[in-house]
Scaffold this motif. Structure first.
Motif, mmCIF file in Angstrom:
data_model
loop_
_atom_site.group_PDB
_atom_site.id
_atom_site.type_symbol
_atom_site.label_atom_id
_atom_site.label_comp_id
_atom_site.label_asym_id
_atom_site.label_seq_id
_atom_site.Cartn_x
_atom_site.Cartn_y
_atom_site.Cartn_z
ATOM 1 N N LEU A 17 -5.272 -1.857 19.996
ATOM 2 C CA LEU A 17 -6.052 -3.404 19.088
ATOM 3 C C LEU A 17 -6.158 -3.021 17.662
ATOM 4 C CD1 LEU A 17 -9.308 -5.110 20.224
ATOM 5 C CD2 LEU A 17 -6.418 -5.978 20.583
ATOM 6 N N THR A 18 -6.236 -1.521 17.147
ATOM 7 C CA THR A 18 -6.126 -0.969 15.925
ATOM 8 C C THR A 18 -5.689 -0.397 16.463
ATOM 9 O OG1 THR A 18 -6.881 1.220 17.017
ATOM 10 C CG2 THR A 18 -8.646 -0.550 16.099
ATOM 11 N N GLY A 19 -4.553 -0.401 16.652
ATOM 12 C CA GLY A 19 -2.799 0.239 16.296
ATOM 13 C C GLY A 19 -2.917 1.659 16.957
ATOM 14 N N CYS A 20 -2.137 2.686 17.679
ATOM 15 C CA CYS A 20 -3.056 3.437 18.528
ATOM 16 C C CYS A 20 -2.449 5.199 17.495
ATOM 17 C CB CYS A 20 -2.542 3.694 20.293
ATOM 18 S SG CYS A 20 -0.791 3.377 20.491
ATOM 19 N N LYS A 21 -1.224 4.527 16.646
ATOM 20 C CA LYS A 21 -0.201 5.407 16.385
ATOM 21 C C LYS A 21 -1.174 6.379 15.328
ATOM 22 C CE LYS A 21 4.083 6.445 14.478
ATOM 23 N NZ LYS A 21 5.497 6.020 14.751
ATOM 24 N N ASP A 22 -0.715 7.450 15.308
ATOM 25 C CA ASP A 22 -1.733 8.104 14.321
ATOM 26 C C ASP A 22 -0.988 8.165 13.027
ATOM 27 O OD1 ASP A 22 -3.697 9.858 12.995
ATOM 28 O OD2 ASP A 22 -3.224 11.647 14.148
ATOM 29 N N THR A 23 -1.063 8.449 11.401
ATOM 30 C CA THR A 23 -0.447 8.432 10.702
ATOM 31 C C THR A 23 -0.759 9.883 10.223
ATOM 32 O OG1 THR A 23 -1.615 7.252 9.419
ATOM 33 C CG2 THR A 23 0.320 6.248 10.616
ATOM 34 N N SER A 24 0.184 10.246 9.121
ATOM 35 C CA SER A 24 0.171 11.522 8.569
ATOM 36 C C SER A 24 -0.930 11.050 6.608
ATOM 37 C CB SER A 24 1.539 12.329 8.386
ATOM 38 O OG SER A 24 1.848 12.940 9.684
ATOM 39 N N LYS A 25 -1.963 12.107 6.641
ATOM 40 C CA LYS A 25 -2.494 11.563 5.738
ATOM 41 C C LYS A 25 -1.720 12.181 4.401
ATOM 42 C CE LYS A 25 -7.055 9.403 6.997
ATOM 43 N NZ LYS A 25 -8.001 10.114 7.234
ATOM 44 N N VAL A 26 -0.782 11.922 3.310
ATOM 45 C CA VAL A 26 -0.051 12.917 2.500
ATOM 46 C C VAL A 26 -1.094 12.296 1.104
ATOM 47 C CG1 VAL A 26 1.974 12.784 1.186
ATOM 48 C CG2 VAL A 26 1.762 12.879 4.047
ATOM 49 N N ARG A 27 -0.756 12.817 -0.166
ATOM 50 C CA ARG A 27 -1.673 12.582 -1.314
ATOM 51 C C ARG A 27 -0.057 12.467 -2.278
ATOM 52 N NH1 ARG A 27 -6.094 17.557 -2.409
ATOM 53 N NH2 ARG A 27 -4.174 18.330 -0.532
ATOM 54 N N LEU A 28 -0.312 11.910 -2.923
ATOM 55 C CA LEU A 28 1.486 11.562 -3.709
ATOM 56 C C LEU A 28 1.575 11.123 -5.171
ATOM 57 C CD1 LEU A 28 4.309 10.918 -3.467
ATOM 58 C CD2 LEU A 28 3.863 8.576 -2.319
ATOM 59 N N GLY A 29 1.981 12.394 -5.705
ATOM 60 C CA GLY A 29 1.265 11.618 -7.015
ATOM 61 C C GLY A 29 2.809 10.414 -7.621
ATOM 62 N N THR A 30 2.184 9.401 -8.807
ATOM 63 C CA THR A 30 2.940 8.466 -8.680
ATOM 64 C C THR A 30 3.132 8.403 -10.132
ATOM 65 O OG1 THR A 30 1.187 7.128 -9.470
ATOM 66 C CG2 THR A 30 1.112 7.200 -7.091
ATOM 67 N N GLY A 31 2.889 9.246 -11.368
ATOM 68 C CA GLY A 31 4.234 9.062 -12.285
ATOM 69 C C GLY A 31 2.529 7.898 -13.336
ATOM 70 N N ASP A 32 3.274 7.949 -14.253
ATOM 71 C CA ASP A 32 2.810 6.107 -15.616
ATOM 72 C C ASP A 32 3.375 5.569 -14.262
ATOM 73 O OD1 ASP A 32 2.365 4.946 -17.467
ATOM 74 O OD2 ASP A 32 4.188 4.855 -17.847
ATOM 75 N N GLU A 33 2.488 4.652 -14.308
ATOM 76 C CA GLU A 33 2.669 2.254 -14.278
ATOM 77 C C GLU A 33 3.640 1.818 -14.899
ATOM 78 O OE1 GLU A 33 -1.270 0.356 -14.147
ATOM 79 O OE2 GLU A 33 -2.028 1.613 -13.074
ATOM 80 N N GLY A 34 3.833 2.477 -16.336
ATOM 81 C CA GLY A 34 4.876 1.554 -16.525
ATOM 82 C C GLY A 34 6.510 2.456 -16.195
ATOM 83 N N GLY A 35 6.476 3.463 -15.142
ATOM 84 C CA GLY A 35 7.676 4.069 -14.679
ATOM 85 C C GLY A 35 7.892 3.751 -13.453
ATOM 86 N N THR A 36 9.175 4.749 -13.309
ATOM 87 C CA THR A 36 10.098 4.303 -11.528
ATOM 88 C C THR A 36 9.159 5.265 -10.817
ATOM 89 O OG1 THR A 36 12.181 4.304 -13.076
ATOM 90 C CG2 THR A 36 11.927 4.375 -10.485
ATOM 91 N N TYR A 37 8.631 6.667 -11.142
ATOM 92 C CA TYR A 37 8.076 7.100 -9.936
ATOM 93 C C TYR A 37 7.211 6.212 -9.806
ATOM 94 C CZ TYR A 37 9.586 11.165 -12.030
ATOM 95 O OH TYR A 37 9.981 12.502 -12.411
ATOM 96 N N TYR A 38 6.172 5.079 -10.427
ATOM 97 C CA TYR A 38 5.272 4.190 -9.854
ATOM 98 C C TYR A 38 5.768 3.705 -9.045
ATOM 99 C CZ TYR A 38 0.906 1.228 -9.399
ATOM 100 O OH TYR A 38 -0.002 0.936 -9.460
ATOM 101 N N GLU A 39 6.392 2.652 -9.376
ATOM 102 C CA GLU A 39 7.009 1.780 -8.259
ATOM 103 C C GLU A 39 7.603 2.657 -6.841
ATOM 104 O OE1 GLU A 39 8.548 -1.888 -7.424
ATOM 105 O OE2 GLU A 39 7.438 -1.268 -8.854
ATOM 106 N N TYR A 40 8.731 3.462 -7.141
ATOM 107 C CA TYR A 40 9.019 4.003 -6.144
ATOM 108 C C TYR A 40 7.953 4.274 -5.034
ATOM 109 C CZ TYR A 40 12.652 7.347 -3.573
ATOM 110 O OH TYR A 40 13.471 7.423 -2.623
ATOM 111 N N THR A 41 7.037 5.102 -5.662
ATOM 112 C CA THR A 41 5.543 5.703 -4.767
ATOM 113 C C THR A 41 5.070 4.452 -4.073
ATOM 114 O OG1 THR A 41 4.673 5.985 -6.541
ATOM 115 C CG2 THR A 41 6.129 7.894 -5.820
ATOM 116 N N LYS A 42 5.217 3.726 -4.594
ATOM 117 C CA LYS A 42 4.490 2.177 -4.613
ATOM 118 C C LYS A 42 5.460 1.650 -2.807
ATOM 119 C CE LYS A 42 3.282 -1.483 -6.218
ATOM 120 N NZ LYS A 42 3.211 -2.313 -7.486
ATOM 121 N N ARG A 43 6.544 1.470 -2.966
ATOM 122 C CA ARG A 43 8.066 1.047 -2.331
ATOM 123 C C ARG A 43 7.388 2.347 -0.475
ATOM 124 N NH1 ARG A 43 12.291 -2.678 -4.082
ATOM 125 N NH2 ARG A 43 12.520 -3.507 -5.655
ATOM 126 N N MET A 44 7.297 3.533 -0.960
ATOM 127 C CA MET A 44 7.444 3.933 0.032
ATOM 128 C C MET A 44 5.969 4.033 0.984
ATOM 129 S SD MET A 44 8.189 8.177 -1.897
ATOM 130 C CE MET A 44 7.475 8.915 -0.804
#
Length: 341
Positions: free
Chosen positions: A21-48
């Protein structure tokens, strides 16, 4: 005994059902730097984060950019981040300093994959008299946030154009703040090094008439000779609202880097997912398409994380492998446990 076995079986079935019911697959927790909200790093990491949610639980943390990302990985506050390739090269050569702080300090990170082209965009008002790098002299210019790769690139290119620090009015603004300042007339130009179209620039182009400086072939040749990590690239006409002609400029690779301590299997899977999802990740970047393993490794001087190297090698691409686990300590403005949250 039989009743006890039945109770155990029942408990086991219930546990399995809960995992289902909860989705048994364990996911890896990763802290990811995004950059400025007006830049592409931010958009790219959101899509990731969206595309890879079955594989990873990304904790997105906003940062000032490339140099800050390296420092935050170095100090253990990030696991993964995007960095300009020229900044990585300067670290490798021991020449990356920002306001007296050494970025390297015993490198604790390694490459995962080259992602896309970060295009140099020097943005001015459409009616501005500024037509080239040399003409920025005397004007109010944002060179990007402190600790960003944009600042590093801007400083190098202004120096190459013969403009000394005291010959222009320096501002250190994020893309979002720089776009607002240009709209309000409190600056005359701003540097942006990011995948095109860049959110802050695109938003500004819808509000007012702007122009992005286009470079001549001789200018591009000089830049590439002095800074080999840059290469010629073209921003097609129509990328931004009101842009009727293509823009010739230079670009640098955006490289995903990971902490050396990050588990090899996690980085191997991350490299795999980056390449498998690259068409969707890069669909909004006009200079780039889907990645191949060869493209992911091309031209990156920094050694690769063993997990990334393993995935690439299985696909016929050999890269240099980082051997060190790293132990250096580096200090900077975002260095606190809650930085970027």
């Amino acid at each position: 005994m039989k009743r006890k076995k039945n109770r155990m079986l029942c408990a086991l079935l219930c546990l399995c059902f809960c995992f289902y019911l909860t989705g048994c697959k364990d996911t890896s927790k990763v802290r990811l730097g995004t950059g400025d909200e007006g830049g592409t790093y931010y958009e790219y990491t959101k899509r990731m984060s969206e595309l890879m949610k079955e594989e990873f639980t990304f904790q997105l943390k906003s940062t000032a950019g490339s140099e800050a990302n390296l420092r935050l990985i170095q100090k253990g506050f990030l696991d993964v981040a995007i960095v300009q390739d020229d900044v990585l090269t300067m670290v490798m050569e021991g020449d990356a300093k920002s306001d007296g702080d050494v970025v390297a300090g015993g490198r604790n990170y390694s490459a995962v994959a080259g992602l896309y082209t970060e295009a140099l965009q020097i943005v001015v008002r459409e009616d501005s008299e500024i037509r080239c790098l040399e003409e920025l002299k005397g004007y109010r210019v944002s060179v990007g946030e402190k600790d960003s790769g944009v600042q590093r690139s801007a400083e190098n290119l202004l120096r190459l154009a013969g403009i000394r620090e005291n010959e222009f009015k320096r501002r250190n603004l994020s893309f979002t703040d720089a776009a607002e300042a240009l709209r309000e007339g409190t600056i005359d130009a701003f540097f942006c090094v990011a995948g095109a179209p860049t959110g802050a620039v695109a938003g500004l182009a819808k509000e007012m008439k702007i122009r992005i400086l286009s470079m001549g072939e001789d200018e591009i040749r000089v830049i590439r000779k002095m800074y080999p990590d840059f290469y010629a690239c073209t921003i097609p006409a129509g990328t931004y609202n009101g842009q009727t002609e293509e823009i010739r400029t230079v670009g640098v690779r955006a490289v995903l880097v990971a902490a050396n301590q990050l588990d090899e299997a996690v980085v191997e899977n991350l490299t795999k997912q980056i390449i498998l999802n690259s068409k969707e990740l890069n669909t909004f970047i006009v200079t780039d398409g889907a990645l191949t393993p060869e493209m992911a490794a091309e031209g990156i001087s920094t050694p690769f994380h063993p997990g990334a190297a393993k995935y690439l090698k299985e696909r016929g691409v050999d890269v240099s492998v980082e051997q060190s686990k790293g132990s250096g300590t580096v200090f900077g403005g975002q260095d606190s446990e809650g930085a970027g949250e």
